[in-house]
Design a protein around this motif. Structure first.
Motif, PDB file in Angstrom:
ATOM      1  N   ALA A  64       0.769  -1.333  -0.048  1.00 37.75           N
ATOM      2  CA  ALA A  64      -0.054  -0.015   0.176  1.00 37.75           C
ATOM      3  C   ALA A  64       0.816   1.243  -0.085  1.00 37.75           C
ATOM      4  O   ALA A  64       0.558   2.251  -0.677  1.00 37.75           O
ATOM      5  CB  ALA A  64      -1.009  -0.179   1.126  1.00 37.75           C
ATOM      6  N   LYS A  67       1.715   2.598  -3.440  1.00 33.93           N
ATOM      7  CA  LYS A  67       0.585   2.603  -4.525  1.00 33.93           C
ATOM      8  C   LYS A  67       1.055   4.002  -5.329  1.00 33.93           C
ATOM      9  O   LYS A  67       0.934   3.880  -6.665  1.00 33.93           O
ATOM     10  CB  LYS A  67      -0.549   2.789  -3.810  1.00 33.93           C
ATOM     11  N   PRO A  81      -3.409  -2.279  -4.232  1.00 34.21           N
ATOM     12  CA  PRO A  81      -2.488  -2.101  -3.228  1.00 34.21           C
ATOM     13  C   PRO A  81      -2.978  -3.167  -2.045  1.00 34.21           C
ATOM     14  O   PRO A  81      -4.078  -3.590  -1.863  1.00 34.21           O
ATOM     15  CB  PRO A  81      -2.831  -0.594  -2.623  1.00 34.21           C
TER      16      PRO A  81
END
Length: 367
Positions: A64, A67, A81
């Motif tokens: 994440a 991303k 993500p």
């Protein structure tokens, strides 16, 4: 217009389809970069380019926290993500349409832990190694890749040129290494492409030794093997110097290694087995009576990674072809005495001829 990454993925998709492989899960960061333009080390986190040939979908799974960077750098439109508290393969299962076919993986990159996670969430899946195809595809460098390699080489040669001006008797290997790595950043490198090797005196007999507190002394060998990474591509060069004054024995050994390096380079052309380059270089050292002091391959491929295909060793029957980039780096390493290595980067151009991409002078320099 298709990007270079789309064009590369298309060739991979063709390979998957023609071999009845339903999907590919690419996890090696270098391969993810090659196929997407997103260059990142996810460390222990899961990152994968997932190509589903059955549904004709391409997904890029990233940690994440990466991303935004992936969205900026990659041309893959579906970026998914995965946050730290999520189970990666659960996210993959929920994102990818029903998968019950053969999945292509890179055997060297996929850990046993990841493999067991894959089969836990996709119980009917069989895996097959697509690494040989990827290696073959990555081995042939495009003009854009050669341009990037030239820039990485240019930087490291500038570092070497400026760096050797800073050598002083009494300076430790570690101090000198720090000077070189400072210059790398100063001249625009993204970082070293591997741990810088600076070895002096008898330590130069260790082909992959580590710089330490040994101080530079008069009469020492000074072996420097290093490279930088710039925009995803690596350089790797070695030069050996003598401090203060060279003995006749040092001059003799240096001359043999230089002739070996040149014999290896002169043997390079398309259409012959790559083992030829190793054999020609090795014969010079063998015939000079130092064969027992050269016991590693003469070179390796270079590109996104500092060691990639092809491996230039005396049993590799692979036929050389245009587009290959590799090192020629013979050496003589005499335990407790010292060693000499001279390493250049060679490219087989579209005419099938050798182009030496490195240009730092090779005649013996006494610092």
């Amino acid at each position: 217009m298709a990007t270079i990454y789309e064009a590369r993925r298309s060739l991979l998709k063709e390979h998957l389809t023609s071999n009845n492989i339903g999907a590919a899960m690419i996890t090696a960061p270098a391969n993810v970069y090659y196929y997407t333009g997103f260059n990142s080390d996810p460390h222990e986190r899961f990152m994968s380019l997932f190509i589903d040939t059955q549904a004709d979908e391409t997904y890029l799974f990233v940690p994440a926290l990466d991303k935004d960077a992936a969205m900026q750098d990659s041309d893959v439109t579906t970026i998914i993500p995965i946050s730290d508290e999520q189970v990666p393969f659960e996210v993959v299962r929920d994102s990818v349409a029903g998968l019950s076919a053969t999945v292509g993986i890179e055997a060297k990159a996929l850990s046993y832990y990841r493999y067991t996670s894959l089969v836990e969430f996709f119980p009917s899946v069989q895996v097959v190694d697509v690494q040989p195809f990827i290696n073959k595809q990555r081995m042939k460098k495009s003009k854009e890749e050669i341009t990037k390699l030239r820039i990485a080489i240019e930087i490291i040669e500038k570092v070497l040129e400026e760096g050797i001006k800073k050598v002083k008797i009494g300076m430790s290997e570690s101090e000198f290494t720090a000077e070189l790595e400072f210059l790398m950043r100063k001249f625009g490198a993204d970082g070293p492409s591997f741990s810088t090797i600076v070895l002096t005196g008898e330590k130069a007999a260790l082909p992959h030794g580590s710089p330490g507190e040994r101080k530079i002394q008069k009469g020492d060998y000074l072996l420097i093997d290093f490279g930088v990474i710039k925009d995803g591509y690596c350089s790797d060069i070695t030069r050996t110097f003598i401090i203060g004054e060279a003995s006749d024995k040092q001059k003799e050994i240096y001359d043999i290694v230089l002739r070996s390096n040149e014999a290896g380079i002169n043997a390079v052309q398309a259409g012959v087995p790559v083992k030829t380059f190793d054999i020609e270089a090795r014969n010079v050292i063998k015939n000079s009576g130092y064969g027992e002091y050269f016991n590693n391959r003469v070179g390796h491929g270079l590109g996104i990674e500092v060691h990639e295909e092809p491996s230039i060793h005396e049993n590799n029957e692979q036929i050389a072809e245009a587009g290959l980039v590799f090192t020629i780096e013979p050496g003589i390493y005499i335990p407790n005495v010292g060693g000499v290595r001279i390493e250049d980067i060679v490219y087989i151009n579209e005419d099938g001829n050798a182009e030496v991409l490195s240009s730092f002078p090779k005649q013996l320099q006494v610092l």
